[in-house]
Design an enzyme around this catalytic site. Structure first.
Site, mmCIF file in Angstrom:
data_model
loop_
_atom_site.group_PDB
_atom_site.id
_atom_site.type_symbol
_atom_site.label_atom_id
_atom_site.label_comp_id
_atom_site.label_asym_id
_atom_site.label_seq_id
_atom_site.Cartn_x
_atom_site.Cartn_y
_atom_site.Cartn_z
ATOM 1 N N CYS B 113 0.883 -1.166 0.000
ATOM 2 C CA CYS B 113 0.000 0.000 0.000
ATOM 3 C C CYS B 113 0.916 1.209 0.000
ATOM 4 C CB CYS B 113 -0.923 0.021 1.215
ATOM 5 S SG CYS B 113 -1.827 1.567 1.371
ATOM 6 N N CYS B 116 -0.451 4.246 2.393
ATOM 7 C CA CYS B 116 -0.479 4.178 3.866
ATOM 8 C C CYS B 116 -0.053 2.779 4.298
ATOM 9 C CB CYS B 116 -1.845 4.565 4.411
ATOM 10 S SG CYS B 116 -3.257 3.899 3.502
ATOM 11 N N SER B 117 -0.964 1.980 4.812
ATOM 12 C CA SER B 117 -0.580 0.639 5.247
ATOM 13 C C SER B 117 -1.761 -0.316 5.128
ATOM 14 C CB SER B 117 -0.077 0.674 6.689
ATOM 15 O OG SER B 117 -1.072 1.234 7.529
ATOM 16 N N CYS B 118 -2.573 -0.159 4.078
ATOM 17 C CA CYS B 118 -3.737 -1.029 3.890
ATOM 18 C C CYS B 118 -3.276 -2.481 3.814
ATOM 19 C CB CYS B 118 -4.481 -0.646 2.615
ATOM 20 S SG CYS B 118 -5.191 1.008 2.722
#
Lengths: 101, 215
Positions: B113, B116-118
């Site tokens: 991602c 962000c940090s999906c």
């Protein structure tokens, strides 16, 4: 709900280049790049509205678009077949044949 | 504050000193959501517990089942939410959709991602710290083969590498290739070969040989 999906799998598209002041989910590295729609992921609330307290409506189609890595990175080291897939909302896409290059 | 015990001294644990800007911001947002009646403290705790209750072992169970049951694998790849419900994972209530992608001898998938940090945390629990690092997020998309080499995986030139950047409303889970030499293994034994990293795509599943040599 009347929902028109502008693109179908196989369509060639180009990602719009923009940097709106509000929240958006289209990574800068993919803007201006050409790819191919591989799937319609569904319709989703618009994150550009949701992020600012909006309703997110109307929902908008989200597409999975596949780009050749060599199209995205001028100095890509790997094989020409390698790709990157990015999920992009419809209003960030134009038909690739609108501009010839 | 300094306390003496067991014949030595060290600073006492003084919780608030370690509070980061983001921890304080999260607490402020939660307090506002509760004050405005949008959710309750209990609902926030329940959501946290649901994520904390999940771990890569849950994903490993799903992958091992897909390896031994071709019908389940087909359903998992085409419509994962009902397929996962067969194994008792009720992801339908969650807002993000899940997509399962299969690694084969022809194509290798890697998930990142960049924004962000999906991460498929409803199935795998919280992402590893490196997954959220700027280094991984920027390099996985531009030099996936180099990143995978650093994880010990050399993807052959003739295998197509597809990087999945989960920027929007979908989360991706990689179904790794079933390792060679695992024909006689039970589903439980197979699940032990399925690591968190191979479900992100930075590695392959473990081979029974490497498991035996590390044991």
């Amino acid at each position: 709900m009347a929902q028109t999906n502008r693109y179908r799998p196989g369509d060639r598209v180009r990602v719009r280049v923009d940097s709106p002041t509000h929240h958006f989910r289209t990574p800068t590295y993919i803007q201006g790049k050409q790819g191919q729609v591989v799937a319609l992921c569904g319709t989703f609330s618009n994150p550009e509205s949701l992020a600012h307290g909006g309703s997110g409506l109307p929902k908008i189609p989200l597409y999975r678009v596949e780009f050749p890595q060599t199209e995205v990175w001028a100095e890509y080291h790997g094989p020409a077949a390698d790709t990157v897939l990015v999920d992009i909302y419809e209003h960030w896409l134009d038909p690739a044949n609108q501009e010839v290059r | 504050m300094t306390e003496a015990h067991d014949g030595h001294q060290h600073p006492g644990i003084d919780g608030d000193d370690g509070q980061t800007y983001y921890a304080r911001r999260a607490q402020a947002i939660e307090a506002l959501l509760v004050a405005k009646g949008i959710c309750t403290t209990g609902e926030v705790q329940l959501a946290m517990e649901q994520v904390e209750a999940r771990s890569p072992a849950d994903g490993a169970r799903v992958v091992a089942h897909a390896w031994v049951d071709a019908g389940f694998k087909t359903r998992l790849l085409s419509d994962p939410i009902p397929a996962l419900a067969e194994l008792g994972y009720a992801l339908a209530e969650t807002t993000t959709q899940l997509e399962v992608v299969e690694n084969t001898d022809e194509v290798h998938h890697l998930v990142v991602c960049t924004l962000c940090s999906c991460y498929p945390s409803t199935l795998l629990g919280r992402p590893p710290d490196w997954y959220k690092s700027l280094a991984y997020r920027s390099r996985a998309v531009a030099d996936p083969r180099g990143v995978m080499r650093e994880f010990g995986l050399n993807v052959a030139e003739e295998v197509k590498v597809r990087v999945l950047d989960s920027t929007a409303d979908l989360r991706y889970l990689v179904l790794p290739r079933r390792p060679a030499g695992t024909e006689g293994l039970s589903e439980e034994e197979l699940a032990k070969l399925v690591t968190r990293d191979c479900m992100i795509g930075v590695t392959d599943a473990l081979s029974p040989v490497s498991m035996a040599s590390s044991a």
